[in-house]
Write an enzyme that holds these catalytic residues in place. Structure first.
Site, mmCIF file in Angstrom:
data_model
loop_
_atom_site.group_PDB
_atom_site.id
_atom_site.type_symbol
_atom_site.label_atom_id
_atom_site.label_comp_id
_atom_site.label_asym_id
_atom_site.label_seq_id
_atom_site.Cartn_x
_atom_site.Cartn_y
_atom_site.Cartn_z
ATOM 1 N N HIS A 1 0.821 -1.224 0.000
ATOM 2 C CA HIS A 1 0.000 0.000 0.000
ATOM 3 C C HIS A 1 0.853 1.272 0.000
ATOM 4 O O HIS A 1 0.335 2.356 -0.260
ATOM 5 C CB HIS A 1 -0.924 0.040 1.221
ATOM 6 C CG HIS A 1 -1.961 -1.043 1.242
ATOM 7 N ND1 HIS A 1 -2.827 -1.259 0.195
ATOM 8 C CD2 HIS A 1 -2.264 -1.982 2.172
ATOM 9 C CE1 HIS A 1 -3.622 -2.283 0.489
ATOM 10 N NE2 HIS A 1 -3.295 -2.749 1.669
ATOM 11 N N ASP B 1 -2.693 -10.718 -2.448
ATOM 12 C CA ASP B 1 -3.240 -10.225 -1.173
ATOM 13 C C ASP B 1 -4.716 -9.863 -1.384
ATOM 14 O O ASP B 1 -5.117 -9.487 -2.480
ATOM 15 C CB ASP B 1 -2.445 -8.982 -0.749
ATOM 16 C CG ASP B 1 -2.764 -8.496 0.658
ATOM 17 O OD1 ASP B 1 -1.967 -8.800 1.568
ATOM 18 O OD2 ASP B 1 -3.791 -7.814 0.836
ATOM 19 N N ASP C 1 -4.339 -12.923 3.447
ATOM 20 C CA ASP C 1 -5.582 -12.450 4.056
ATOM 21 C C ASP C 1 -6.816 -12.724 3.196
ATOM 22 O O ASP C 1 -7.923 -12.323 3.566
ATOM 23 C CB ASP C 1 -5.487 -10.957 4.426
ATOM 24 C CG ASP C 1 -4.801 -10.113 3.375
ATOM 25 O OD1 ASP C 1 -4.529 -10.629 2.274
ATOM 26 O OD2 ASP C 1 -4.533 -8.932 3.662
#
Ligand SMILES: [Zn+2]
Length: 309
Positions: free
Chosen positions: A127, A164, A247
């Site tokens: 990010h 992800d 995740d």
């Protein structure tokens, strides 16, 4: 040849505070899952150099981050960077080990000392933008790695694959005008950070594969088999870098994509096959997200077993 596992205990020094999902136990769980697998070798990660970091991040951003870090006499205090991104005493050392692990792994792979590598580091990176920390991330490790590979002439065409559950907004923005890098991401949508629509295509080098909440392994495999992996093969990379977030696992509290360990084994085997076909096997994987400790251990073990195959 071996699969390197890169880690450093400095990654345990980053302390975002109580009740934060991005916590120390994440990397200890992953290490417990992967460190004794046959065909692996655990090595300590060095710190990244300023030159390596500044191939991606602005010098002003990095100086401010270092300045904001609470010092040794302020242990327990935190600097707030955004609503879920914090700096504690030791955060700078931790993130430097992440980018340093990535660059060192590429040096080892290029020197023929390892086949591929998995970096067990935190905080994660995908990010982080050129001049902004966000979403738990300080430095964008896969971006630093890709720029290192290009600068050192280890590669001319780098494919970054991100599975992800969250979209790797930082990685996409950093490379959206760089035709020598392909970025392919599967992620849940809608979900943080809100980017990753199919019409975000960069200079023709971005492929986004959004998945609806509640979709599972079948939809994930279809997205990668139908669009993601063919795009990577068409690109003909000479290095593959993976943003390996766990995740999207069915046990994870932050995502709803219902993947199982065998889905992580499947996607890793597919990526490994591409690395064998185009990159003489050269593949670097970086730990990104993943917030259920049992799922981190079992899914990362499935990932590394496929890397060592
Ligand atoms: Zn994530």
């Amino acid at each position: 040849m071996k699969t390197l596992i890169l880690h450093h205990d400095d990654c345990l020094k980053h302390d975002p505070g109580p009740r934060q999902p991005e916590r120390v136990e994440r990397v200890t769980s992953v290490l417990a899952g992967v460190r004794h697998l046959p065909g692996t070798e655990l090595l300590p990660a060095p710190q990244a150099t300023l030159e390596q970091i500044e191939r991606v991040h602005s010098p002003k951003f990095w100086e401010e981050l270092v300045e904001l870090e609470p010092k040794a006499d302020a242990r327990g205090q935190r600097a707030v960077l955004d609503w879920d991104t914090f700096l504690s005493y030791g955060s700078i050392d931790a993130t430097l080990r992440g980018s340093g692990a990535a660059c060192f792994a590429l040096d080892q792979i290029d020197a023929g000392k390892a086949k591929n590598a998995f970096c067990v580091v935190r905080p994660p990176g995908h990010h982080a933008e050129v001049s902004a920390a966000m979403g738990f991330c300080l430095l964008n490790h896969v971006a630093v790695a890709a720029r290192h590979a290009l600068a050192m002439n280890y590669a001319e065409r780098v494919a970054i694959l991100d599975f992800d559950v969250h979209h790797g907004n930082g990685t996409q923005h950093i490379f959206e005008s760089s035709p020598e890098v392909l970025f392919v991401s599967s992620h849940q949508m809608p979900l943080y950070p809100g980017t990753g629509y199919p019409d975000e295509t960069g200079c023709g080098n971005i492929v986004n594969l959004p998945l609806s909440p509640g979709s599972g392994g079948a939809e994930f495999r279809e997205a990668w088999s139908g669009r993601g992996l063919p795009a990577v093969r068409d690109f003909q990379p000479d290095l593959v870098i993976v943003s390996a977030g766990f995740d999207a696992h069915e046990k994870d509290p932050l995502g709803q994509l219902e993947l199982r360990d065998e889905d992580y084994g499947w996607i890793t085997a597919e990526i490994h096959a591409i690395a064998n076909d185009f990159c003489t096997g050269r593949l670097l994987s970086m730990l990104e997200g993943g917030y259920d400790l049992d799922a981190l251990a079992s899914a990362s073990a499935a990932h590394v077993e496929a890397l060592t195959a």
